[in-house]
Design a protein around this motif. Structure first.
Motif, PDB file in Angstrom:
ATOM      1  N   THR A  56     -20.292   0.912   5.900  1.00 33.95           N
ATOM      2  CA  THR A  56     -19.097   0.566   5.142  1.00 33.95           C
ATOM      3  C   THR A  56     -18.613   1.785   4.369  1.00 33.95           C
ATOM      4  OG1 THR A  56     -20.096  -1.625   4.824  1.00 33.95           O
ATOM      5  CG2 THR A  56     -18.167  -1.135   3.514  1.00 33.95           C
ATOM      6  N   VAL A  57     -17.304   1.981   4.360  1.00 38.75           N
ATOM      7  CA  VAL A  57     -16.684   3.068   3.603  1.00 38.75           C
ATOM      8  C   VAL A  57     -15.565   2.492   2.748  1.00 38.75           C
ATOM      9  CG1 VAL A  57     -17.240   4.843   5.326  1.00 38.75           C
ATOM     10  CG2 VAL A  57     -15.052   3.627   5.459  1.00 38.75           C
ATOM     11  N   LEU A  58     -15.077   3.311   1.810  1.00 37.70           N
ATOM     12  CA  LEU A  58     -13.915   2.897   1.028  1.00 37.70           C
ATOM     13  C   LEU A  58     -12.935   4.046   0.908  1.00 37.70           C
ATOM     14  CD1 LEU A  58     -13.825   4.221  -2.057  1.00 37.70           C
ATOM     15  CD2 LEU A  58     -15.652   2.582  -2.453  1.00 37.70           C
ATOM     16  N   VAL A  59     -11.694   3.681   0.677  1.00 41.13           N
ATOM     17  CA  VAL A  59     -10.628   4.640   0.416  1.00 41.13           C
ATOM     18  C   VAL A  59      -9.745   4.047  -0.677  1.00 41.13           C
ATOM     19  CG1 VAL A  59      -9.128   3.728   2.252  1.00 41.13           C
ATOM     20  CG2 VAL A  59      -8.810   6.072   1.437  1.00 41.13           C
ATOM     21  N   CYS A  60      -9.266   4.897  -1.577  1.00 39.98           N
ATOM     22  CA  CYS A  60      -8.389   4.458  -2.671  1.00 39.98           C
ATOM     23  C   CYS A  60      -6.960   4.852  -2.345  1.00 39.98           C
ATOM     24  CB  CYS A  60      -8.823   5.103  -3.980  1.00 39.98           C
ATOM     25  SG  CYS A  60     -10.516   4.680  -4.446  1.00 39.98           S
ATOM     26  N   LEU A  61      -6.057   3.865  -2.368  1.00 42.12           N
ATOM     27  CA  LEU A  61      -4.660   4.088  -2.007  1.00 42.12           C
ATOM     28  C   LEU A  61      -3.738   3.596  -3.112  1.00 42.12           C
ATOM     29  CD1 LEU A  61      -4.914   2.851   1.671  1.00 42.12           C
ATOM     30  CD2 LEU A  61      -4.710   5.224   0.891  1.00 42.12           C
ATOM     31  N   ASN A  62      -2.709   4.365  -3.381  1.00 45.78           N
ATOM     32  CA  ASN A  62      -1.723   4.019  -4.396  1.00 45.78           C
ATOM     33  C   ASN A  62      -0.912   2.813  -3.931  1.00 45.78           C
ATOM     34  OD1 ASN A  62       0.537   3.860  -6.097  1.00 45.78           O
ATOM     35  ND2 ASN A  62       0.551   6.058  -6.435  1.00 45.78           N
ATOM     36  N   HIS A  63      -1.038   1.692  -4.631  1.00 46.66           N
ATOM     37  CA  HIS A  63      -0.291   0.507  -4.210  1.00 46.66           C
ATOM     38  C   HIS A  63       1.120   0.463  -4.781  1.00 46.66           C
ATOM     39  CE1 HIS A  63      -2.882  -1.256  -7.588  1.00 46.66           C
ATOM     40  NE2 HIS A  63      -1.674  -1.228  -8.103  1.00 46.66           N
ATOM     41  N   HIS A  64       1.483   1.440  -5.611  1.00 49.12           N
ATOM     42  CA  HIS A  64       2.870   1.525  -6.090  1.00 49.12           C
ATOM     43  C   HIS A  64       3.779   2.194  -5.063  1.00 49.12           C
ATOM     44  CE1 HIS A  64       2.017  -0.187  -9.938  1.00 49.12           C
ATOM     45  NE2 HIS A  64       1.107   0.737 -10.214  1.00 49.12           N
ATOM     46  N   ASN A  65       3.189   2.865  -4.081  1.00 46.07           N
ATOM     47  CA  ASN A  65       3.963   3.462  -2.991  1.00 46.07           C
ATOM     48  C   ASN A  65       4.195   2.373  -1.942  1.00 46.07           C
ATOM     49  OD1 ASN A  65       4.863   4.773  -0.663  1.00 46.07           O
ATOM     50  ND2 ASN A  65       3.652   6.599  -1.068  1.00 46.07           N
ATOM     51  N   GLU A  66       5.422   1.923  -1.838  1.00 45.95           N
ATOM     52  CA  GLU A  66       5.785   0.824  -0.934  1.00 45.95           C
ATOM     53  C   GLU A  66       5.379   1.120   0.515  1.00 45.95           C
ATOM     54  OE1 GLU A  66       7.061  -2.852   0.205  1.00 45.95           O
ATOM     55  OE2 GLU A  66       6.900  -2.127  -1.840  1.00 45.95           O
ATOM     56  N   LYS A  67       5.393   2.386   0.906  1.00 44.23           N
ATOM     57  CA  LYS A  67       5.046   2.745   2.279  1.00 44.23           C
ATOM     58  C   LYS A  67       3.570   2.508   2.584  1.00 44.23           C
ATOM     59  CE  LYS A  67       8.737   6.095   2.711  1.00 44.23           C
ATOM     60  NZ  LYS A  67       9.079   7.516   2.878  1.00 44.23           N
ATOM     61  N   ASN A  68       2.739   2.387   1.555  1.00 43.94           N
ATOM     62  CA  ASN A  68       1.311   2.125   1.770  1.00 43.94           C
ATOM     63  C   ASN A  68       1.014   0.654   2.046  1.00 43.94           C
ATOM     64  OD1 ASN A  68       0.579   4.777   1.564  1.00 43.94           O
ATOM     65  ND2 ASN A  68      -0.015   4.648  -0.588  1.00 43.94           N
ATOM     66  N   ARG A  69       2.013  -0.201   1.929  1.00 47.22           N
ATOM     67  CA  ARG A  69       1.830  -1.632   2.191  1.00 47.22           C
ATOM     68  C   ARG A  69       1.206  -1.879   3.568  1.00 47.22           C
ATOM     69  NH1 ARG A  69       3.713  -6.250   0.084  1.00 47.22           N
ATOM     70  NH2 ARG A  69       5.097  -5.133  -1.318  1.00 47.22           N
ATOM     71  N   ILE A  70       1.540  -1.039   4.528  1.00 50.55           N
ATOM     72  CA  ILE A  70       1.004  -1.196   5.884  1.00 50.55           C
ATOM     73  C   ILE A  70      -0.528  -1.189   5.894  1.00 50.55           C
ATOM     74  CG2 ILE A  70       1.207   1.277   6.390  1.00 50.55           C
ATOM     75  CD1 ILE A  70       1.837   0.539   9.295  1.00 50.55           C
ATOM     76  N   PHE A  71      -1.140  -0.411   5.008  1.00 52.82           N
ATOM     77  CA  PHE A  71      -2.606  -0.396   4.933  1.00 52.82           C
ATOM     78  C   PHE A  71      -3.151  -1.736   4.462  1.00 52.82           C
ATOM     79  CE2 PHE A  71      -1.866   4.215   4.652  1.00 52.82           C
ATOM     80  CZ  PHE A  71      -2.801   4.666   5.567  1.00 52.82           C
ATOM     81  N   PHE A  72      -2.414  -2.398   3.587  1.00 53.18           N
ATOM     82  CA  PHE A  72      -2.879  -3.670   3.022  1.00 53.18           C
ATOM     83  C   PHE A  72      -2.593  -4.842   3.946  1.00 53.18           C
ATOM     84  CE2 PHE A  72      -1.319  -1.046  -0.717  1.00 53.18           C
ATOM     85  CZ  PHE A  72      -2.536  -0.407  -0.876  1.00 53.18           C
ATOM     86  N   GLU A  73      -1.664  -4.660   4.876  1.00 55.32           N
ATOM     87  CA  GLU A  73      -1.300  -5.734   5.798  1.00 55.32           C
ATOM     88  C   GLU A  73      -1.991  -5.624   7.156  1.00 55.32           C
ATOM     89  OE1 GLU A  73       2.966  -5.434   5.916  1.00 55.32           O
ATOM     90  OE2 GLU A  73       3.202  -6.465   3.988  1.00 55.32           O
ATOM     91  N   SER A  74      -2.323  -4.406   7.569  1.00 60.40           N
ATOM     92  CA  SER A  74      -2.834  -4.199   8.935  1.00 60.40           C
ATOM     93  C   SER A  74      -4.248  -4.732   9.142  1.00 60.40           C
ATOM     94  CB  SER A  74      -2.807  -2.711   9.289  1.00 60.40           C
ATOM     95  OG  SER A  74      -3.757  -2.005   8.499  1.00 60.40           O
ATOM     96  N   GLY A  75      -5.075  -4.672   8.104  1.00 64.92           N
ATOM     97  CA  GLY A  75      -6.464  -5.105   8.238  1.00 64.92           C
ATOM     98  C   GLY A  75      -7.362  -4.074   8.897  1.00 64.92           C
ATOM     99  N   ILE A  76      -6.822  -2.880   9.170  1.00 68.46           N
ATOM    100  CA  ILE A  76      -7.601  -1.817   9.816  1.00 68.46           C
ATOM    101  C   ILE A  76      -7.245  -0.469   9.214  1.00 68.46           C
ATOM    102  CG2 ILE A  76      -7.809  -3.044  12.016  1.00 68.46           C
ATOM    103  CD1 ILE A  76      -5.565  -1.116  13.073  1.00 68.46           C
ATOM    104  N   PHE A  77      -8.164   0.467   9.329  1.00 68.68           N
ATOM    105  CA  PHE A  77      -7.865   1.860   9.016  1.00 68.68           C
ATOM    106  C   PHE A  77      -8.933   2.739   9.638  1.00 68.68           C
ATOM    107  CE2 PHE A  77     -10.622   0.626   5.480  1.00 68.68           C
ATOM    108  CZ  PHE A  77     -11.448   1.741   5.287  1.00 68.68           C
TER     109      PHE A  77
END
Length: 169
Positions: A56-77
């Protein structure tokens, strides 16, 4: 008695915090995802291992950047660990050049592993992940991914970012 350079950190003083964090060495990685025919990728240093059982790994992403929404919706990275020779690629994915996603992905050789997230063919290592948890914290979301596939690349010197410049180990 030793003299110390001490600055009291107020909640509003993000610059002092960013200056201190610039002294923190971080392995440069490209975090990538794909969803509904769209790809997104960012250069990051805020990523690390969580566990080896299960991997298991983690990554921290700025959720105020609307373009990062794809990371929260895709379920993959995918986390693509960069080597020292990837400096130009990291710069392209940093956002400083204002490149489109197609232009960013045009700077590397990409394929996919199991999840469908873009995987850099010559990365030191690629961790292909399914999201298992998302934890909002202040301005960012900690995205935790269980590794579904792993590819080890060549044993090249790692690309590290510290003191606002690239370095290697």
């Amino acid at each position: 008695m030793l003299k110390r350079n001490l600055a009291e950190l107020s909640v509003a003083d993000g610059k002092l915090y960013r200056d201190a964090m610039a002294r923190y060495a971080g392995h440069v990685q490209l975090v990538t995802t794909a969803f509904n025919g769209e790809r997104r990728g960012l250069a990051v240093t805020a990523a690390c291992s969580v566990s080896d059982s299960p991997p298991t790994v983690l990554v921290c992403l700025n959720h105020h950047n609307e373009k990062n929404r794809i990371f929260f919706e895709s379920g993959i990275f995918a986390l693509n660990s960069l080597a020292f020779h990837h400096q130009a690629l990291s710069h392209a994915f940093s956002g400083l050049e204002k490149l489109t996603m197609d232009e960013r992905f045009g700077h590397g050789n990409w394929d996919t592993l199991v999840t469908g997230a873009p995987a850099l063919v010559d990365a030191i290592a690629t961790y292909d992940c399914r999201v298992v948890n998302m934890i909002p914290q202040s301005t960012h979301t900690i995205v935790v991914g269980e590794v579904a596939a792993l590819r080890l690349g060549g044993q090249n010197p790692a690309l590290v970012y510290m003191d606002r410049s690239y370095r290697t180990l």
